[in-house]
Motif scaffolding. Structure first.
Motif, PDB file in Angstrom:
ATOM      1  N   LYS A 147      55.929  91.024 -11.712  1.00  0.00           N
ATOM      2  CA  LYS A 147      56.662  89.768 -11.681  1.00  0.00           C
ATOM      3  C   LYS A 147      57.466  89.664 -10.387  1.00  0.00           C
ATOM      4  O   LYS A 147      57.898  90.664  -9.829  1.00  0.00           O
ATOM      5  CB  LYS A 147      57.598  89.638 -12.883  1.00  0.00           C
ATOM      6  CG  LYS A 147      56.897  89.697 -14.236  1.00  0.00           C
ATOM      7  CD  LYS A 147      55.964  88.506 -14.428  1.00  0.00           C
ATOM      8  CE  LYS A 147      55.269  88.555 -15.782  1.00  0.00           C
ATOM      9  NZ  LYS A 147      54.334  87.422 -15.966  1.00  0.00           N
ATOM     10  N   GLN A 190      61.123  83.176 -12.555  1.00  0.00           N
ATOM     11  CA  GLN A 190      60.201  84.312 -12.564  1.00  0.00           C
ATOM     12  C   GLN A 190      58.772  83.796 -12.510  1.00  0.00           C
ATOM     13  O   GLN A 190      58.403  82.884 -13.246  1.00  0.00           O
ATOM     14  CB  GLN A 190      60.408  85.144 -13.821  1.00  0.00           C
ATOM     15  CG  GLN A 190      59.493  86.358 -13.924  1.00  0.00           C
ATOM     16  CD  GLN A 190      59.754  87.167 -15.168  1.00  0.00           C
ATOM     17  OE1 GLN A 190      60.670  87.984 -15.220  1.00  0.00           O
ATOM     18  NE2 GLN A 190      58.964  86.936 -16.208  1.00  0.00           N
ATOM     19  N   ASP A 192      54.423  85.122 -11.567  1.00  0.00           N
ATOM     20  CA  ASP A 192      53.497  86.243 -11.408  1.00  0.00           C
ATOM     21  C   ASP A 192      53.453  86.647  -9.936  1.00  0.00           C
ATOM     22  O   ASP A 192      53.464  85.791  -9.050  1.00  0.00           O
ATOM     23  CB  ASP A 192      52.108  85.820 -11.884  1.00  0.00           C
ATOM     24  CG  ASP A 192      51.149  86.987 -11.931  1.00  0.00           C
ATOM     25  OD1 ASP A 192      50.528  87.271 -10.884  1.00  0.00           O
ATOM     26  OD2 ASP A 192      51.017  87.613 -13.002  1.00  0.00           O
TER      27      ASP A 192
END
Length: 461
Positions: A147, A190, A192
């Motif tokens: 993340k 947040q 990927d």
């Protein structure tokens, strides 16, 4: 007389030199021909030898570093590179270092209406469809466990049903809101971390100086990957802020003032120094007719603890008093606009419309007989000029007995003249669990109450 008294440095031929030439005449012609140099040749030879000796001594000392044999001599190419380096290359290098980490932050909401309040029927938009409501900027500052974290402004993602993050390569991904804080206007997202390499490095905003060059990176007007440059106009500026956008200032934000161009869409993007370090989060500008080059950024030193709290808790934990208030001066201004001009000559009336006559049986108590009573039932003593009126009391304030129309004038021993002062005293001087004493007026009588500050929850917003 020459400039030097010593014959060694003089261009004249000394008596000693004359005698030496006479004695030399007795020697063979071969030897005399070898040593019969002109004055000019002697001078040239002396200068050459002296220069060589000086160069040898200087080179030895420089090479050994004054006795240290582990220091190498810098090469001529290194010295030349330092002297001829283009100072403007620093801006290019710093920008290239951070630009891959700067993203566009897209706020999507359901049924976004047009300027006239109607739905955009031309695009076939329906109330149940997500549409772009606004766009800002952000910067990737941390990556871990698959993340990546992005910092942006609270107002960029406020009211969003979904947040999209657009990368510099044109791809986009859905972001999760880790936490946000309206007071400091910061939020953490947040995403990927697929395809994300390096992350931005935070600098030290306390070391900034007035006049220092900085750059703002972001997506002004939706133009992603845009760079503007300017200087620090003022390292610390305190700006009043209306959190609810109602025109009433209820907080003060400490910011960096810059003259780099900041436009709609730059919000949340990084302000960087010439070393490529993030020293601020671009937040706002003064948008007024004839005003140019006045932008503001949140100092990164102020943002760091907020970011850490948002990552850990999702919120910034602050002490909670539990009162919704209205500033006394604002209330009096509203009353002055609504009252007829001759109201000062008319008798005061109570809530039920009856005439209120000051009670003289109390011996002329100043807090009641000299008080101003308005048609809302608030009694304001003449010597009270500042304070905040309680519109609603909940949580700790309600438990302590505060009520509608109570007039708060002090927290502990500190005078309180506005909602901004009340909030700043709580957040700057108190912690969750601390006790606090409230001084207030009810029906013109001074009273006090003590309570313990609790933690503000999301339900209390």
């Amino acid at each position: 007389m020459s400039l030097f008294d010593d014959d060694f440095y003089s261009s004249r031929v000394s008596r000693r030199k004359s005698r030496w030439l006479q004695e030399d005449a007795r020697q063979s012609k071969v030897l005399r021909s070898k040593s019969n140099w002109s004055t000019m040749r002697v001078a040239v030879l002396s200068s050459t030898i002296s220069a060589a000796a000086a160069a040898l001594i200087f080179g030895t000392l420089f090479y050994h570093g004054g006795g240290s044999s582990d220091k190498a001599v810098p090469t001529a190419s290194a010295v030349t590179a330092t002297q001829t380096a283009d100072p403007y290359e620093k801006t290019i290098t710093a920008a290239a270092k951070v630009r891959p980490m700067v993203v566009s932050v897209i706020n999507e909401q359901y049924g976004v209406s047009g300027f006239d309040g109607s739905l955009d029927s031309d695009s076939g938009a329906m109330e149940d469809q997500l549409q772009q409501a606004g766009i800002g900027s952000g910067v990737i500052f941390e990556k871990e466990d698959g993340k990546a974290l992005v910092v942006t402004n609270y107002h960029v993602i406020a009211g969003a049903e979904r947040v999209q993050v657009a990368m510099i390569d044109g791809t986009s991904r859905v972001a999760t809101i880790v936490g946000s804080d309206q007071i400091t206007d910061l939020a953490v997202l947040q995403i990927d971390d697929d395809g994300i390499g390096e992350v931005a490095e935070f600098g030290d905003s306390s070391k900034l100086r007035n006049g220092e060059w900085v750059m703002a990176i972001g997506s002004p007007l939706g133009l992603d990957d845009s760079l503007t440059m300017g200087i620090i106009s003022k390292t610390t500026r305190v700006i009043p802020v209306s959190l609810n956008q109602d025109g009433n200032y209820d907080w003060e934000q400490e910011v960096i003032q810059i003259d780099a161009s900041i436009n709609q869409g730059n919000s949340g993007g990084p302000l960087i120094d010439l070393d490529g370090h993030v020293v601020g989060i671009n937040s706002m500008k003064i948008a007024d007719l004839g005003v140019e080059g006045v932008g503001f950024a949140i100092p990164i030193d102020n943002a760091k603890p907020v970011i850490d709290s948002l990552i850990k808790y999702g919120v910034v934990k602050r002490p909670y008093l539990g009162v919704y208030t209205l500033d006394l001066d604002q209330y009096l201004a509203q009353q002055a606009l609504t009252k007829p001009k001759d109201s000062l000559d008319s008798p005061q009336t109570g809530v039920d419309g009856s005439i209120v006559v000051p009670d003289s049986s109390n011996g002329g108590d100043a807090e009641t007989s000299d008080a101003v009573i308005d048609d809302s039932g608030i009694i304001i003593p003449d010597d009270v000029k500042d304070g905040v009126i309680v519109l609603e009391a909940v949580g700790p304030a309600q438990e302590a007995g505060l009520q509608f129309n109570d007039l708060i004038v002090k927290l502990d021993k500190t005078p309180i003249g506005s909602t901004m002062e009340l909030r700043k005293y709580l957040y700057d001087h108190k912690k969750i669990g601390d006790s606090i004493e409230i001084t207030y007026y009810r029906d013109g009588e001074k009273q006090t109450a003590k309570l313990k500050l609790s933690e503000k929850s999301k339900d209390d917003d």
